[in-house]
Write an enzyme that holds these catalytic residues in place. Structure first.
Site, PDB file in Angstrom:
ATOM      1  N   GLY A 264     -10.730  12.264  31.366  1.00 26.83           N
ATOM      2  CA  GLY A 264     -11.697  13.265  31.790  1.00 26.83           C
ATOM      3  C   GLY A 264     -13.037  13.134  31.095  1.00 26.83           C
ATOM      4  O   GLY A 264     -14.082  13.167  31.729  1.00 26.83           O
ATOM      5  N   GLU A 267     -15.289  12.844  23.359  1.00 31.08           N
ATOM      6  CA  GLU A 267     -16.118  13.665  22.478  1.00 31.08           C
ATOM      7  C   GLU A 267     -16.923  12.886  21.466  1.00 31.08           C
ATOM      8  O   GLU A 267     -17.243  13.409  20.379  1.00 31.08           O
ATOM      9  CB  GLU A 267     -15.220  14.665  21.727  1.00 31.08           C
ATOM     10  N   HIS A 300     -14.631  21.900  26.101  1.00 30.48           N
ATOM     11  CA  HIS A 300     -13.639  21.191  25.279  1.00 30.48           C
ATOM     12  C   HIS A 300     -14.293  20.094  24.446  1.00 30.48           C
ATOM     13  O   HIS A 300     -14.096  20.020  23.220  1.00 30.48           O
ATOM     14  CB  HIS A 300     -12.561  20.595  26.188  1.00 30.48           C
ATOM     15  N   GLU A 301     -15.078  19.245  25.097  1.00 27.37           N
ATOM     16  CA  GLU A 301     -15.669  18.120  24.371  1.00 27.37           C
ATOM     17  C   GLU A 301     -16.722  18.595  23.364  1.00 27.37           C
ATOM     18  O   GLU A 301     -16.842  18.023  22.271  1.00 27.37           O
ATOM     19  CB  GLU A 301     -16.270  17.105  25.346  1.00 27.37           C
TER      20      GLU A 301
END
Length: 900
Positions: A264, A267, A300-301
């Site tokens: 997906g 990071e 999230h990242e």
């Protein structure tokens, strides 16, 4: 021919790296066919490691030269093979300069440095940096990086981690950019991007007053589709400041969209590289689910900037340290954003919707994993290929383990534990034990004399615990006694290598309440406190609690809010479940009661079908679904979840021997019955859930669209001719992709075949130039009820299909193999032969993606015999293939050797 031997790595064998590499300078002369990388490493030998050689990982590299302290080494002064560069006889410190070449355009694995859409990108987690240059490719070697990028004028954008120091045009006409990351990081967080890209940006001030620059990069022409991603990034920055007191620590933060990506997003410190599917969105091309996913993944990242980057993993066994924690954080972020600005009741419903969605995902993906051959604790004890452990267990179950700590400590206590975690470990590579120790320091203050020693077993034991509940009511004493008992049988590798001393009880926070037979909540008294919900801490195999002054025999509401990732065993009657479904004050438990009713009904119908008996729906079940449809207190988003039938994957977990075709047929029958018997209510829901006006991804219109499109499908499933016309009109007049795709899905699955075919053709003609939309077109057909292996093979021959692009492969091949029970489990075995072919075809291109497809057969041994044997044959054929990658070999070997 590729030949890769399997080597098992064990957590117990961890040893610190014998050298520190505090400073790294990298210079890239970018060329798609042969990129030259010059790496300068400042190396210091660690005390106690005298005499050990410096060993650096490398893969698919051409070594040009090696120098130590400015002196070029001859061939006899170092050794090199396809995996390792070894330098013996180094002193206490040295400067190592390595020149090497890699070939980005030939890199189909999409790990390391590769080319996508004519641009350069990197992916280094977990072990991709070794494909870029020789280095100690492990997460506990943390270095400060200075990166120089040089490229021709066709690559005007040159990005790397951290802050931009300089950019200029060289005398030969090439561009050069110099970047420096002021924070030490492991090499898996390194990134570079080079190419012809456009961007959208904004500036904001952090909580401490620093001005920072936020940028989202994408292909030229896609600028209009990055607004939502940038807005989501701003919300992420603000939320992390507000909820956890964590600020962006760089001068800028960049997100870059790439067409070809194995996962997906990633990071990388300050330079997040994203699958374009999680960046690009506008109402015409993205669904509500896409908008929600983009916001969650952006969050999230970004949240990894602290939980993963500033504090990272000591070794890959600790992967859940960063991923489980950050999934929990992104779940809380999404829930808070959904509930923002709502009154208390609406906010509770919004948060419940998010919780339901997360639990649905957990049960569909992680519970089967916990019951299969790949079962492992959230901190595994061993692996052969680390890429195979980016699993639902590490991520989703890991998040539940974090959530349990939040539940035990409370919001303020959890925040105090997080503050302590960063105080102790900022800038370090640490372990899961270090995180629990920080939380334990708070828990022990809250509960003197208690600790989290038993809780730590969640990190070392696999499987989904089962909690049996016994409730006894004494009418004369007005007393209710609740007994909880837990068990968790060995699973996966535990069958051959059980934990020392056998499996032991978990620490399970178990939230529950009681309802009277009139549906009213009962106030419970525990430790001098009164509440409708109590938290029982189950830490032994069997424990008992007594509640006084209970006026009548109650109905238990169990595992409220899904307070632990366990399976509850309690013999509710159907009438009790109907009562909970109609009246439970905990919205999650209310949804759960309806799901249990539906599960029982579908499994009953499945058994009838297997026995050759006629199928007939239960009036009591239909009445319960009618009550949900008619309840005016429920908002549209919650109602859409409450009225959804359990997924086939979740249902299969309840079967002694899985029979997906029979299960799918029974589920379809019940869905059709719900549509037919409740048709007037579905028509009302369809009419009441229209969303005129401009598109908005806000929770209220999103919920209405979900309920509207559910109603449309239910009506078409019942054969309603008027609904077929409504679906066609909605498709033709839709002002957003959610409604357009919702109508087309209903037509393809339940409508006239000719109309469905014309609609699919029209959709392709209209959107053929947008890859992300065409992925939706492929995915819809892959999962359609009438799709067979022949259908999918025909789609693979379509000019728009390519196996080399992971998104396209996931849209068609993965969707068919993972989410089309009828097609994959065809009686003639054609689905399994197709799976076998595609796993091997992908393995030759991209082993990491191939291994994910291989997992479709994890639980083959739990199927009915007629399906089990051809599945075994397909697995054996893959395992026997010459040159199979370690990635796929580990998956299929464990599936065959550790079968249930």
């Amino acid at each position: 021919m590729r030949t890769e031997s399997s080597i098992t790595v064990y957590r117990k064998d961890y040893q610190p790296y014998p050298f520190d590499i505090p400073e790294v300078a990298l210079a890239f002369d970018l060329d798609p066919d042969a990129t030259t990388v010059t790496s300068r490493l400042a190396v210091r030998r660690r005390a106690g490691h005298e005499g050990e050689p410096l060993q650096l990982d490398g893969s698919e590299l051409e070594l040009v030269s090696v120098a130590v302290d400015g002196r070029a080494l001859g061939h006899g002064e170092y050794s090199v093979d396809e995996h390792m560069l070894t330098l013996p006889n180094l002193g206490a410190s040295a400067t190592i300069e390595i020149v090497s070449r890699c070939r980005p355009s030939a890199n189909s694995t999409l790990m390391g440095l590769y080319v996508s859409g004519g641009n350069f990108f990197t992916q280094c987690e977990a072990e991709g940096f070794r494909r870029i240059t020789w280095f100690a490719d492990r997460p506990d070697v943390m270095s400060r990086y200075r990166v120089t990028l040089r490229a021709g004028s066709e690559y005007p954008v040159l990005l790397s981690n951290g802050n931009l120091l300089e950019q200029r045009t060289l005398p030969d006409g090439r561009a050069e950019a110099v970047w420096e990351d002021p924070f030490p990081k492991p090499c898996y967080l390194f990134a570079l991007v080079a190419g012809r890209l456009t961007h959208r940006e904004t500036r904001l001030k952090t909580a401490s007053g620093r001005e920072v620059l936020l940028q989202v990069y994408s292909d030229p022409g896609s600028e209009s589709k990055t607004e939502w991603a940038l807005e989501s990034l701003v919300r992420s920055v603000r939320w992390d400041e507000r909820r956890f007191g964590l600020e962006l620590d760089l001068d800028r933060f960049m997100v870059v969209a790439v067409r070809d990506f194995n996962m997906g997003a990633m990071e990388n410190k300050g330079l997040n590289i994203f699958n374009a599917a999680y960046v690009l969105a506008d109402p015409d091309t993205a669904t509500d689910a896409n908008y929600e996913a983009i916001e969650a993944v952006i969050g999230h990242e970004y949240f990894h900037n602290w939980t993963g980057n500033r504090v990272t993993c000591r070794d890959w066994f600790q992967l859940s340290l960063k991923e489980g924690l950050t999934v929990f954080r992104d779940q809380e972020f999404s829930a808070d954003v959904m509930a923002d600005g709502m009154d208390a009741q609406a906010a509770a419903s919004a948060r419940a919707v998010k919780r339901i969605d997360d639990v649905v995902t957990l049960r569909a993906a992680q519970f089967p994993e916990d019951a299969g051959p790949m079962a492992h604790p959230i901190r595994p004890e061993s692996y052969q290929e680390i890429g195979n452990f980016y699993t639902a267990t590490v991520y989703e179950k890991g998040a539940e383990v974090i959530r349990m700590q939040h539940t035990l400590l409370g919001e303020a206590g959890f925040r105090a534990g997080m503050d302590e975690y960063f105080r102790r470990h900022d800038g370090q590579a640490v372990t899961c034990d270090d995180f629990v120790a920080a939380m334990e320091s708070v828990y022990s203050r809250q509960h003197p004399g208690r600790d989290l020693q038993v809780f730590r077993r969640w990190y070392s034991q696999a499987g989904t615990p089962r909690v049996a509940v016994d409730l006894q009511y004494d009418a004369d004493a007005r007393r209710c006694t609740v007994t909880l008992s837990q068990r968790c049988a060995p699973v996966g590798v535990e069958k051959t290598a059980p934990p020392a001393g056998g499996k032991k009880p978990f620490h399970i926070p178990f939230a529950m309440g009681l309802l009277g037979r009139d549906g009213q909540p009962i106030t419970l008294r525990v430790d001098g406190m009164e509440s409708e919900t109590v938290l029982l801490e189950l830490t032994q195999e069997r424990q008992q609690w007594v509640f006084e002054d209970i006026p009548s025999a109650p109905v238990p509401s169990l595992l409220r809010g899904f307070s632990a990732p366990v399976i509850v065993e309690y013999p509710w009657s159907d009438e009790e479940l109907a009562l909970l479904s109609a009246h439970d004050t905990d919205p999650f438990a209310r949804w759960e009661a309806g799901q249990e009713l539906a599960t029982r009904e579908i499994l009953r119908l499945t058994a009838a079908r297997q026995a050759g008996a006629p199928l007939q729906s239960s009036p009591a079940f239909i009445a319960a679904w009618r009550a949900l449809l008619e309840d005016p207190r429920l908002d549209a988003a919650y109602r859409a979840r409450a009225l959804s039938l359990p997924s086939e994957k979740t249902l299969a977990e309840r079967m002694t021997a899985m029979d997906p075709p029979s299960l799918a047929a029974a589920r379809d029958f019940l869905r059709d019955e719900i549509g037919t018997q409740l048709a007037p209510l579905w028509r009302t829901a369809f009419a009441d859930s229209q969303t005129p006006g401009p598109y908005s991804p806000a929770p209220e219109p999103t919920g209405k669209r979900a309920l509207k499109n559910m109603a449309l499908s239910q009506l078409l499933a019942s054969g309603d001719a008027q609904a077929a016309q409504w679906a066609l009109e909605q498709y033709e007049q839709a002002g957003n992709m959610t409604d357009r795709l919702g109508a087309m899905t209903a037509l393809v699955n339940y409508g006239d075949e000719d109309v469905a075919t014309r609609t699919l053709s029209h959709f392709y003609e209209q959107w053929q130039h947008d890859p992300l939309v065409i992925d939706k077109w492929f995915a819809l057909q892959a999962t359609a009820r009438a799709t067979t292996v022949d259908t999918v093979r025909g789609l693979m021959a379509h000019p728009a299909f390519t196996l080399r692009n992971p998104n396209r492969a996931r849209a068609l091949v993965f969707q068919f193999c993972l989410n089309n029970a009828r097609g994959l489990h065809a009686a003639d075995g054609s689905g399994y032969r197709y799976w076998q072919e595609q796993v091997l075809a992908l393995d030759a291109l991209n082993p990491e993606v191939a291994a994910r497809l291989a997992r479709a057969m994890d639980n083959w041994s739990r199927f009915v015999p007629s399906l089990r044997e051809p599945m075994r044959t397909a697995l054996q054929a893959v395992r026997a293939h010459d040159g199979l990658s370690r990635n796929v070999s580990e998956i299929v070997s464990k599936a065959l050797e550790l079968a249930a």
